[in-house]
Write a protein that holds these residues in place. Structure first.
Motif, mmCIF file in Angstrom:
data_model
loop_
_atom_site.group_PDB
_atom_site.id
_atom_site.type_symbol
_atom_site.label_atom_id
_atom_site.label_comp_id
_atom_site.label_asym_id
_atom_site.label_seq_id
_atom_site.Cartn_x
_atom_site.Cartn_y
_atom_site.Cartn_z
ATOM 1 N N ARG A 23 0.811 -1.219 0.000
ATOM 2 C CA ARG A 23 0.000 0.000 0.000
ATOM 3 C C ARG A 23 0.847 1.272 0.000
ATOM 4 O O ARG A 23 0.514 2.251 -0.647
ATOM 5 C CB ARG A 23 -0.926 0.001 1.223
ATOM 6 N N THR A 27 2.189 4.424 -3.481
ATOM 7 C CA THR A 27 1.912 5.836 -3.212
ATOM 8 C C THR A 27 3.193 6.648 -3.212
ATOM 9 O O THR A 27 3.253 7.762 -3.743
ATOM 10 C CB THR A 27 1.191 5.977 -1.863
ATOM 11 N N ASN A 84 -4.560 11.960 -7.790
ATOM 12 C CA ASN A 84 -4.478 11.333 -6.456
ATOM 13 C C ASN A 84 -5.858 10.901 -5.969
ATOM 14 O O ASN A 84 -6.010 9.832 -5.367
ATOM 15 C CB ASN A 84 -3.852 12.310 -5.466
ATOM 16 N N ASP A 85 -6.874 11.723 -6.264
ATOM 17 C CA ASP A 85 -8.243 11.325 -5.886
ATOM 18 C C ASP A 85 -8.657 10.062 -6.617
ATOM 19 O O ASP A 85 -9.316 9.174 -6.053
ATOM 20 C CB ASP A 85 -9.222 12.456 -6.204
ATOM 21 N N TYR A 87 -6.674 7.712 -7.651
ATOM 22 C CA TYR A 87 -5.934 6.612 -7.005
ATOM 23 C C TYR A 87 -6.641 6.166 -5.726
ATOM 24 O O TYR A 87 -6.816 4.962 -5.475
ATOM 25 C CB TYR A 87 -4.508 7.090 -6.706
ATOM 26 N N GLN A 88 -7.084 7.109 -4.892
ATOM 27 C CA GLN A 88 -7.739 6.777 -3.642
ATOM 28 C C GLN A 88 -9.082 6.070 -3.873
ATOM 29 O O GLN A 88 -9.451 5.154 -3.137
ATOM 30 C CB GLN A 88 -7.956 8.054 -2.805
ATOM 31 N N ARG A 89 -9.805 6.478 -4.943
ATOM 32 C CA ARG A 89 -11.078 5.831 -5.224
ATOM 33 C C ARG A 89 -10.889 4.378 -5.641
ATOM 34 O O ARG A 89 -11.641 3.488 -5.217
ATOM 35 C CB ARG A 89 -11.835 6.601 -6.316
ATOM 36 N N GLY A 92 -9.774 2.468 -2.588
ATOM 37 C CA GLY A 92 -10.845 2.372 -1.610
ATOM 38 C C GLY A 92 -11.962 1.432 -1.994
ATOM 39 O O GLY A 92 -12.837 1.141 -1.169
#
Length: 802
Positions: A23, A27, A84-85, A87-89, A92
């Motif tokens: 993880r 990043t 980056n958003d 990537y997080q979606r 997640g």
């Protein structure tokens, strides 16, 4: 306990050891790449434009699904923050173990590593909870995508299940074993640990009631010597919350309206092998009822009639239960009088000076709302009518919230459901409500294995099969087989609590029994059949009407040891009895005004002569009064019992028909050990000494139970008792069969005790509440008796289920 805790763990290479690295590293690479791009192309680092998106590494998940999570518009300007958003979606979504976003000119490359699929789920190290029970409480399932966060939650859920059994030290660690085709086996390694018990329960702030008395109220118990059979001495958080409520109810029912539990602290012992539970309470002052009045704010309703229906009086210790029962009584009276929508509002005035509470019952008119319908869900076995029978209202009746709450309690009291929720919601109009009943059924059948011991009958075994909700009809069907050294019985029972849809209970019992007791000069065989109807006359009184058929026989033993009177009764052979009877019962011990005092009054009569060989009238009466004193530590009880047999047939009565005072009626004597006896001599001149029973008896019992000052976890209490009784009269007995003279003098009748004499017995008791059942030791001594009586100075009884 955690997914990231793998230090020193040989299973780390099996999957969880690289979770954090997988993880964090992508990043880190992602931001380093953007940092280098920003150094070489300062203007372009803030703005990207992608004409296409390519997904790499996906096997089961469609590329379109990944692109939809990213939500990157083609041909439009995209900032580094928006990347980056995205990537997080994607991360997640819980579908991917690693995610990388790499800009390559006009193409955005999304590289993913999918989480593996769960092949199987296994539990290791569990002995107290079965695999199938654990499988029901975990979220993770086979053939689903493995999710570390979900596995962590499952581990916590399993640990909680163990803590509910008192094993708060249990640890659960999830592991994975990687298989081919991107599959894993999920394993929960369980260390159950030992049960940590509640070593001591104590209270702070209590002045009126002792710790010993309050501990009897709580469901949580201190550990005792039979802890292997008892689970109530383990610490369960939900149980402590329940204990707080019952403790408050205990004080409120005794007038302590300001009582509250300040805190319930749980601490480990120094050795950390047990708990101390300390409850900080504030009792406050005890209040009593002051003025009790009823006023009417409902046009046309006379308050006087409703005030006369109240049972509570001034000076009685205040109890919310009494207020609730008074409201229910007045509302029932309104229904009886045809007054709809009447509501009773209690208005309480507090008088600090004399510690009283004035209660004014205001009769008001409630909103005009009707019951549209009653919906019942969740009952797969139980018929709807069984649930509906607990409601005193039906569709179309005026809505009464208090009656709905009472119906919910009756549904829960059936014992058929794990949970039962009753709620009211608005119906098709504001003037109507729909009552929703949601239930969750539970098993209602049981197999009971039990043991018993008594001095009279010896050791015995009892096996019982019971179904309390037979075929989902709310009926009870049971079969009991019990045997002891000197007695055995087989009984089949059936109960219909709502016969013909009314609150009318129907019981049917039939069975067979036989005895071979060393305390009598004969053996017995008996078959019986008895249907009965029971209905309520008032709140705490019932009437039972029954029919009974009985076929019995007194049998001689291989070696006759009985006298001439018993011999003449044996010669009658089998005797049948058919008759009707009733029993009236009034019992205020549980529902009376005073929670510490109560009375039971029971009277009944049976007439035999509806066919059969016998004709008689048998009457019995019993009265019990009990109270608790010394802050409810000591229980005082007085019992009076009497009976009379009026024989009317042409035949002679038998010992089986007459009364005999067993230890549950009169202590200190053997069965048939007191009362009339036949002392006729045998051929060698030795008296037979047969107990014959009597047609009349009267007994008074006085007893007190009290603590012994021993640790409460032992479950031992003491008691003292005084029994006074008499058994006499041999009318309609074949006394002519007895020898006319007895003894060397040959001048007296061989029948003794027929005129009766009062006996008195004193004794002490030890009561032991064990995990197997109540154990009672009675030590007695007769202070007045007849010379021919058979005394029994020790008695032990045990009833156990396991």
């Amino acid at each position: 306990m955690g997914l990231g805790s793998t230090a020193g763990n040989p299973c780390a290479e099996r999957g969880f050891g690289r979770t954090v690295l997988h993880r964090v590293l992508p990043t880190f690479v992602f931001f380093v790449s953007f940092f280098l791009l920003a150094l070489s192309h300062p203007a372009a680092a803030q703005d990207y434009r992608f004409n296409s998106v390519r997904v790499e590494g996906n096997q089961r998940i469609e590329a379109a699904t990944v692109v939809s999570y990213a939500a990157i518009a083609r041909g439009k300007s995209v900032s580094a923050g928006e990347l980056n958003d995205a990537y997080q979606r994607i991360l997640g979504s819980g579908l991917f173990e690693t995610v990388e976003l790499t800009p390559r000119g006009g193409t955005l490359v999304i590289s993913v590593t999918e989480y593996p699929t769960i092949n199987v789920i296994n539990f290791e190290g569990n002995r107290r909870i079965k695999d199938e029970d654990l499988a029901k409480i975990v979220e993770s399932t086979s053939r689903q995508v493995f999710n570390p966060a979900k596995a962590e939650r499952d581990a916590n859920t399993i640990a909680t299940a163990y803590s509910q059994q008192g094993r708060v030290a249990a640890t659960v660690t999830p592991r994975i074993i990687r298989r081919t085709d991107n599959r894993v086996d999920l394993i929960f390694e369980i260390a159950e640990g030992s049960t940590i018990e509640v070593e001591r329960v104590s209270f702070v702030g209590n002045r009126v009631y002792s710790d010993r008395r309050l501990r009897r109220v709580l469901q949580t118990k201190q550990a005792n010597i039979l802890r292997a059979f008892v689970r109530s001495d383990t610490l369960i958080e939900d149980r402590i919350e329940f204990d707080k409520r019952v403790l408050r109810d205990f004080y409120l029912s005794r007038g302590y309206v300001d009582f509250r539990v300040n805190s319930a602290n749980v601490e480990f012992t120094r050795e950390r092998d047990a708990f101390f539970l300390v409850m900080d309470v504030q009792e406050g002052q005890q209040f009593r009822f002051g003025k009790i009045t009823t006023v009417s704010e409902y046009p046309g309703v006379d308050a006087a009639a409703y005030g006369d229906s109240l049972k509570i009086k001034s000076g009685v210790v205040y109890s919310p239960t009494l207020v609730e029962s008074s409201i229910a009584r007045q509302e029932r009276l309104a229904i009886k009088q045809g007054v709809d929508f009447l509501r009773v509002e209690p208005r309480i005035t507090r008088n600090e000076r004399d510690l009283t509470l004035d209660v004014e019952f205001a009769l008001t008119k409630g909103p005009r709302i009707f019951v549209e319908r009653i919906d019942i869900e969740g009952n797969t076995t139980t018929l709807d009518r069984v649930v509906r029978q607990q409601f005193r209202i039906a569709e179309g009746d005026p809505f009464n919230p208090r009656e709905i709450r009472a119906s919910a309690e009756r549904i829960r009291a059936l014992g058929f459901f794990e949970k039962a929720d009753v709620e009211a919601r608005e119906g098709t109009s504001k003037e109507q409500v729909i009552i929703d009943v949601n239930v969750e059924e539970k098993p209602t059948g049981s197999l009971n294995l039990g043991g018993s011991y008594s001095v009279n009958d010896g050791f015995g075994v009892a096996i019982g099969l019971t179904e309390n909700n037979f075929l989902g009809r709310g009926q009870r069907l049971s079969f009991t087989f019990s045997t002891a050294e000197d007695a055995e019985s087989y009984v089949l029972g059936f109960t219909e609590p709502f016969l013909l849809g009314r609150e009318l209970r129907f019981d049917l019992d039939m069975g067979f029994s036989q005895t071979d007791s060393s305390y009598s000069a004969f053996d017995t065989q008996r078959a019986f059949f008895s249907p009965a109807l029971t209905f309520r006359l008032a709140e705490i009184s019932t009437l039972n009407v029954h029919y009974s058929w009985d076929g019995s026989e007194m049998k001689s033993r291989d070696t006759p040891i009985h006298g001439p009177v018993i011999g003449s009764e044996i010669a009658q052979g089998g005797v049948t009895t058919s008759g009707l009877g009733f029993t009236y019962t009034y019992d205020s011990r549980l529902t009376g005004l005073d929670p510490n005092s109560g009375v039971l009054f029971e009277v009944g009569a049976d007439y035999a002569g509806l066919g059969g060989d016998s004709e008689y009238i048998r009457t019995k009466a019993k009265a019990i009064a009990q109270t608790k004193i010394m802050n409810e530590e000591v229980t005082l009880r007085a019992t009076f019992e009497a009976g009379a047999l009026n024989w009317m047939g042409n035949t002679n009565s038998r010992t089986l028909d007459r009364f005999s005072l067993t230890s549950d009626i009169m202590r200190g004597f053997e069965p048939l050990g007191m009362g009339p006896r036949d002392l006729s001599p045998d051929a060698s001149g030795v008296a037979y000494d047969d107990g014959l029973g009597g047609n009349l008896y009267a007994v008074a019992r006085f007893e007190a139970d009290f603590p012994l000052g021993l640790p409460e976890e032992l479950g031992l209490r003491g008691g003292v008792f005084l029994d006074v009784g008499n058994l006499w009269d041999l009318s309609n007995v074949n006394t002519a069969a007895a020898a006319s003279t007895c003894g060397p003098a040959g001048t007296s009748s061989c029948i003794v005790g027929a005129d009766g004499a009062w006996r008195s017995v004193i004794g002490i008791s030890f009561l032991w509440s064990t995990g197997l059942g109540p154990l009672r030791f009675n030590f007695s001594r007769a202070i007045s008796k007849e010379s021919f009586d058979k005394e029994q100075t020790f008695d032990l009884t045990l009833q156990a289920k396991f």
